[in-house]
Design an enzyme around this catalytic site. Structure first.
Site, mmCIF file in Angstrom:
data_model
loop_
_atom_site.group_PDB
_atom_site.id
_atom_site.type_symbol
_atom_site.label_atom_id
_atom_site.label_comp_id
_atom_site.label_asym_id
_atom_site.label_seq_id
_atom_site.Cartn_x
_atom_site.Cartn_y
_atom_site.Cartn_z
ATOM 1 N N ASP A 167 0.831 -1.209 0.000
ATOM 2 C CA ASP A 167 0.000 0.000 0.000
ATOM 3 C C ASP A 167 0.870 1.266 0.000
ATOM 4 O O ASP A 167 1.845 1.356 0.752
ATOM 5 C CB ASP A 167 -0.873 -0.025 1.267
ATOM 6 C CG ASP A 167 -1.951 1.036 1.269
ATOM 7 O OD1 ASP A 167 -2.786 1.025 0.350
ATOM 8 O OD2 ASP A 167 -1.963 1.879 2.183
ATOM 9 N N GLU A 215 14.397 -15.062 0.651
ATOM 10 C CA GLU A 215 14.756 -16.217 1.484
ATOM 11 C C GLU A 215 13.716 -17.328 1.323
ATOM 12 O O GLU A 215 13.957 -18.472 1.679
ATOM 13 C CB GLU A 215 14.798 -15.811 2.966
ATOM 14 C CG GLU A 215 15.966 -14.926 3.324
ATOM 15 C CD GLU A 215 15.777 -14.324 4.719
ATOM 16 O OE1 GLU A 215 14.990 -14.861 5.527
ATOM 17 O OE2 GLU A 215 16.410 -13.280 4.966
#
Ligand code: TEU
Length: 550
Positions: A206, A260
Site C-alpha cells: 500500500d 529467502e
C-alpha cells in the site's frame, strides 16, 4: 522457467464485500474460503486480499492496529490458515495487503507515542513536530491529506494543553510512520516473515511511494499542494511526500527477506502512483519489487491512439528493467471500469459519482469494459482483476450519502463522493436475500437493484455473459501462454483500431475497434469476442481474439 508471478492473473478480493458467512452484513474469511472453487473455475492464478488485520476501520482496514492478527469482524488467524490451505489445495496463491506507510491511531505504538510525550523514543517512530506560529498553533508545513483537509493533527500534551502535531498523509486516524527509524524497518521485516512463514505467497504494498519524506519536511509548492493526489503526482514537479529516492533502499531490504522464501517464489506488488515512467520503473529494478500496477493504463482514455501507445510504452519500459507490466483496470479506489467507460472519452471523472452527477451510459460502459478486458487479458505480463468485474458490475452511482463510509466523503465535507460506490457487496444469487451476499440479507452498503440480473448464478453457463467471457479469456490466455508472449503491432488497420499480434505458444491477433466502421477480422479461429460480430466483422467498442496462422 518463468517465475509464476510474471504472467499471473490475480483477483482482488475486497473482504468486507465478497461473501458474508455469519450474517452480520460484512464479508469474512470463511465466506471467501467457501467461494474459492468459484475463483478456481474462473481461471485466475491467485487472489489478493485487501487488509483483514485488527482495525478500528476508519479507512476500511487500511488503518492497521495489529499487523500480526485478523480482525474479529473477518474471523480468526485459524480462519486465515484455513483459507491459505484451501487456496493452495486448489492451486491458488494468496497475497495479503501490507500497509507500511501508516498505522492506525489504535496501534500500540501510536498509543505509546501519545502517552510518552515530545522527544521520546516512542514519538520517534512517527512524524511528530512542533507547530509553527508563536504558540505552535499552525501546522508544521502546508501538506494536505490525500483524503482532503490538512495532513497534520495536533494532540494535547500531558497537561492537557495543545501540544505537538503528527503527520498523516491520509486520515487523521492513520498516523504516518517514520521510516528513518530503524525500529520501524525491523518491525516490517518481522511482519513480512510472520506471514511468509504462514505460507502467504506475497504482498500488495500500500502507498509504496509514500514511506520516505523529504528531509526536514519542507513545504510543498503552494500552487500544487491542494491538487488531488493523482493529479499532484502527474504534474511533473517532484513532491516532498511522494517518490523520494530513499524509499528504494527499503524495498531492497524487503526483497532480501522475501527471496529467502523460494519454493514457491514470493512476490511484492507496489501500489505506486508515480510519474513519469522512468521514476515508476525504478520500483521494478531486479533487486526491488516484482510488480507495480500500471495505473497509467487504467487512466488511459478510451481512444485507440492513446491505448496503443500506452501498451507499447509500458511493455518497452518494463522490458528495459528486465520485467513485464502489471495491468489493471479496476480496484477498490477507482470508479469501476464498466462505469468509467460509460462516459465520453476524456471525461475527467470526480472521485466517485453521486445521484446528482451526470450518470453514465451503462450499456455503453459495459460494452467497452468487456472490450477493455479482452484487450488486457491478451497482453504479456501479469493482470489484476477486481472482484465483481467478471460479472460486469457497475459502480453504485446513486448511493444515498447517509450510508457512505469512505473518509474521503467526510473529510471533504461531502464535496467528494469517495470510493464506496465500487465497494458494494457481491451479488451471487439473483433470488436470495442480499443477492446471496449474506444469509440474513444484511449488507453493509446497499446493493443497487441492477445487481440482480448480474448475479453470478444468472451468468454461469450462459453463453455471451460477462462471466463466461472472463472464463473464456482466462482459459485462452492460459492455453496459448499469452502472458509470457511477445507483442507486435499488426499492420494494415486504421487509426481507430488497436491491433496486436501476441505470440505465446501460438500467435493470437487481438483487435479492439474504437471506430464506427466495422472491422474485418484476420483469417483464423475466433477464440473470444467481447460482443456480437456484425456480418462477421468487429463492431464499435468490441474486441476479439483470433488464433492466426504462424
Ligand atoms: O491508496 C493510496 C492512494 O494514494 C490513492 O489511491 C487514494 O485512495 C486516493 O488518492 C484517495 O483520494 C491506498 C489504498 O488503496 C486505499 O484504499 C487507502 O485508503 C490508502 O492507501 C490509505 O491506506
Amino acid at each position: 522457467m518463468t517465475a509464476w508471478w510474471r504472467d499471473s492473473v490475480v483477483y482482488q478480493v475486497y473482504p468486507r464485500s465478497f461473501a458474508d458467512s455469519t450474517g452480520d452484513g460484512v464479508g469474512d474469511l470463511p465466506g471467501i474460503t467457501a467461494h474459492l472453487p468459484y475463483l478456481r473455475d474462473l481461471g485466475v492464478d491467485a487472489l489478493w486480499l485487501s487488509p483483514t488485520y485488527p482495525s478500528p476501520m476508519a479507512d476500511a482496514g487500511y488503518d492497521v492496529a495489529n499487523y500480526r492478527d485478523v480482525a474479529a469482524l473477518f474471523g480468526t488467524l485459524t480462519d486465515m490458515d484455513d483459507l491459505l490451505a484451501r487456496a493452495h489445495e486448489l492451486g491458488l496463491k494468496v497475497l495479503l495487503d501490507l500497509v507500511p506507510n501508516h498505522t492506525s491511531d489504535e496501534h500500540a505504538w501510536f498509543q505509546a507515542a501519545l502517552a510518552a510525550g515530545p522527544d521520546s523514543p516512542e514519538r520517534a517512530r512517527y512524524l511528530f513536530r512542533t507547530g509553527r506560529g508563536e504558540h505552535g498553533e499552525l501546522p508544521p508545513n502546508n501538506w494536505h491529506s490525500a483524503f482532503g483537509g490538512p495532513a497534520w493533527t495536533r494532540v494535547p500534551d500531558g497537561d492537557g494543553h495543545p501540544g505537538q502535531w503528527y503527520l498523516h498523509l491520509f486520515d487523521a486516524r492513520q498516523p504516518d510512520l517514520n521510516w528513518e527509524n530503524p525500529q520501524v524497518r525491523e518491525e516490517f521485516h518481522a511482519v513480512l516473515r510472520f506471514w511468509l512463514d504462514r505460507g502467504v505467497d506475497g504482498f500488495r504494498v500500500d502507498v509504496a511511494h509514500g514511506l520516505v519524506k523529504a528531509d526536514g519536511l519542507p513545504d510543498d509548492d503552494p500552487a500544487l499542494v491542494a491538487l488531488p493526489s493523482t493529479e499532484r503526482h502527474e504534474c511533473g514537479v517532484p513532491a516532498p511526500m511522494w517518490d523520494q529516492d530513499g524509499v528504494h533502499e527499503i524495498y531492497r531490504g524487503w526483497r532480501t527477506v522475501v527471496d529467502e522464501y523460494d519454493s514457491p517464489e514470493r512476490v511484492l506488488c507496489a501500489e505506486a502512483w508515480v510519474w513519469p515512467l522512468e521514476r515508476f520503473l525504478r520500483y521494478l529494478r531486479p533487486d526491488e519489487l516484482h510488480q507495480a500496477f500500471a495505473f497509467e493504463f487504467l487512466r488511459t482514455p478510451w481512444q485507440a491512439g492513446p491505448l496503443r501507445a500506452e501498451v507499447l510504452r509500458l511493455l518497452a519500459g518494463t522490458a528495459a528493467v528486465g520485467t513485464a507490466p502489471t495491468w489493471v483496470l479496476s480496484n477498490h479506489d477507482v470508479v469501476r471500469h464498466a462505469t468509467r467507460l460509460g462516459y465520453p472519452a476524456g471525461t475527467v471523472l470526480p472521485h466517485g459519482i453521486r445521484a446528482q452527477d451526470e450518470q453514465p451510459d451503462a450499456a455503453l460502459g459495459l460494452r467497452r469494459a468487456r472490450a477493455a478486458t479482452t484487450l488486457m487479458l491478451a497482453l504479456p505480463g501479469s493482470a489484476y482483476l477486481y472482484q465483481g468485474e467478471e460479472l460486469g458490475l457497475a459502480e453504485h452511482t446513486t448511493m444515498p450519502d447517509e450510508v457512505r463510509a469512505d473518509p474521503t466523503f467526510h473529510r471533504t465535507g461531502g464535496q467528494v463522493a469517495g470510493r464506496d460506490g465500487c465497494r458494494v457487496p457481491m451479488p451471487w444469487r439473483a433470488d436470495a436475500p442480499a443477492y446471496g451476499f449474506s444469509p440474513t440479507g444484511r449488507s453493509w452498503l446497499p446493493q443497487p437493484p441492477t445487481y440482480r440480473e448480474l448475479a453470478a448464478d444468472r451468468q454461469a453457463g450462459v453463453a455471451g455473459s460477462t462471466l463466461e467471457l472472463y472464463r473464456t479469456l482466462l482459459a485462452g490466455r492460459r492455453r496459448h501462454a499469452l502472458g509470457t508472449g511477445t507483442l507486435t503491432e499488426l499492420p494494415g488497420y486504421g487509426p481507430d483500431v488497436v491491433a496486436f499480434r501476441v505470440a505465446g505458444s501460438a500467435p493470437v491477433a487481438v483487435l479492439v475497434n474504437l471506430g464506427a466502421e466495422p472491422v474485418e477480422l484476420p483469417a483464423g479461429e475466433l477464440l473470444a469476442g467481447s460482443g456480437e460480430l456484425v456480418e462477421g466483422r468487429l463492431g464499435q467498442d468490441c474486441a476479439a481474439w483470433v488464433l492466426v496462422e504462424g
